[in-house]
Design a protein around this motif. Structure first.
Motif, mmCIF file in Angstrom:
data_model
loop_
_atom_site.group_PDB
_atom_site.id
_atom_site.type_symbol
_atom_site.label_atom_id
_atom_site.label_comp_id
_atom_site.label_asym_id
_atom_site.label_seq_id
_atom_site.Cartn_x
_atom_site.Cartn_y
_atom_site.Cartn_z
ATOM 1 N N VAL A 32 78.356 62.243 54.158
ATOM 2 C CA VAL A 32 78.488 63.703 54.223
ATOM 3 C C VAL A 32 77.127 64.363 54.022
ATOM 4 C CG1 VAL A 32 79.467 65.743 53.076
ATOM 5 C CG2 VAL A 32 80.923 63.780 53.557
ATOM 6 N N MET A 33 76.366 63.893 53.040
ATOM 7 C CA MET A 33 75.039 64.481 52.799
ATOM 8 C C MET A 33 74.134 64.313 54.016
ATOM 9 S SD MET A 33 74.161 63.689 48.794
ATOM 10 C CE MET A 33 74.575 61.953 48.832
ATOM 11 N N SER A 34 74.194 63.156 54.628
ATOM 12 C CA SER A 34 73.377 62.902 55.812
ATOM 13 C C SER A 34 73.796 63.794 56.973
ATOM 14 C CB SER A 34 73.493 61.429 56.209
ATOM 15 O OG SER A 34 72.787 61.179 57.400
ATOM 16 N N ALA A 35 75.105 63.903 57.207
ATOM 17 C CA ALA A 35 75.605 64.756 58.290
ATOM 18 C C ALA A 35 75.283 66.218 58.020
ATOM 19 C CB ALA A 35 77.114 64.558 58.468
ATOM 20 N N ALA A 39 72.955 68.411 60.512
ATOM 21 C CA ALA A 39 73.533 69.603 61.135
ATOM 22 C C ALA A 39 72.905 70.899 60.625
ATOM 23 C CB ALA A 39 75.039 69.638 60.901
ATOM 24 N N GLY A 40 72.184 70.811 59.501
ATOM 25 C CA GLY A 40 71.563 72.014 58.942
ATOM 26 C C GLY A 40 72.548 72.953 58.269
ATOM 27 N N ILE A 41 73.584 72.400 57.670
ATOM 28 C CA ILE A 41 74.583 73.212 56.974
ATOM 29 C C ILE A 41 74.184 73.280 55.500
ATOM 30 C CG2 ILE A 41 77.035 73.516 56.412
ATOM 31 C CD1 ILE A 41 76.344 73.583 59.457
ATOM 32 N N ALA A 42 73.839 74.463 55.040
ATOM 33 C CA ALA A 42 73.321 74.635 53.680
ATOM 34 C C ALA A 42 74.437 74.590 52.642
ATOM 35 C CB ALA A 42 72.575 75.960 53.581
#
Length: 151
Positions: A32-35, A39-42
């Motif tokens: 999840v952290m990698s994705a 994806a650039g989701i803060a």
């Protein structure tokens, strides 16, 4: 009055199976952290917004990866309870079923994180559901039979 707890033979395997669920959660969290980063989701947002997902397949993959992890967390209370109850009488079965559930969750996650949610069920979803059902039935039988024996 002293209390003696007698654990059934094979209970150590249940402990190993529980530890495998911790490693599963760690692995999913790393994915999840990698994705999220890709994806650039803060933080602290749990998911990419619908518009972000429609504009970026990476955001969709993040949402799918996050959902696979969240779904695992949602299932843990039930699977843990069923495993503990099953292990009261059938520890080797309980450990084996929980271990197989973990394998199913790994396959489920690998399918889901492709960004195509329907692949979650072609890669392990059924295995997890079957293990949950088997452990629930076995746990129910174990606790009822122990209760009846004590009555």
């Amino acid at each position: 009055m002293p209390f003696t707890l007698v654990l059934p033979d094979g209970i150590q395997y249940v402990g190993l199976a529980f530890v495998s669920t911790i490693w599963l959660q760690i692995g999913q969290a790393v994915l999840v952290m990698s994705a999220r980063k890709t994806a650039g989701i803060a933080y602290p947002r749990l998911y990419a917004e619908k518009a972000e997902e429609e504009a970026s397949f990476l955001a969709r993959k993040f949402n799918c990866t996050q959902r696979a992890h969240q779904n695992t967390l949602e299932q843990l209370p039930a699977i843990y309870t069923a495993t503990v109850l099953s292990a009261l009488k059938y520890p080797v079965f309980a450990a084996s079923a929980l271990g197989l559930w973990v394998i199913g969750r790994i396959l489920y996650t690998s399918g889901y994180m492709t960004g195509e949610p329907q692949k979650r069920n072609t890669r392990g979803g059924f295995i997890g559901s079957l293990c949950t059902f088997a452990l629930t039935c076995t746990g129910t039988y174990s606790i009822i039979s122990l209760a009846l024996a004590a009555a």
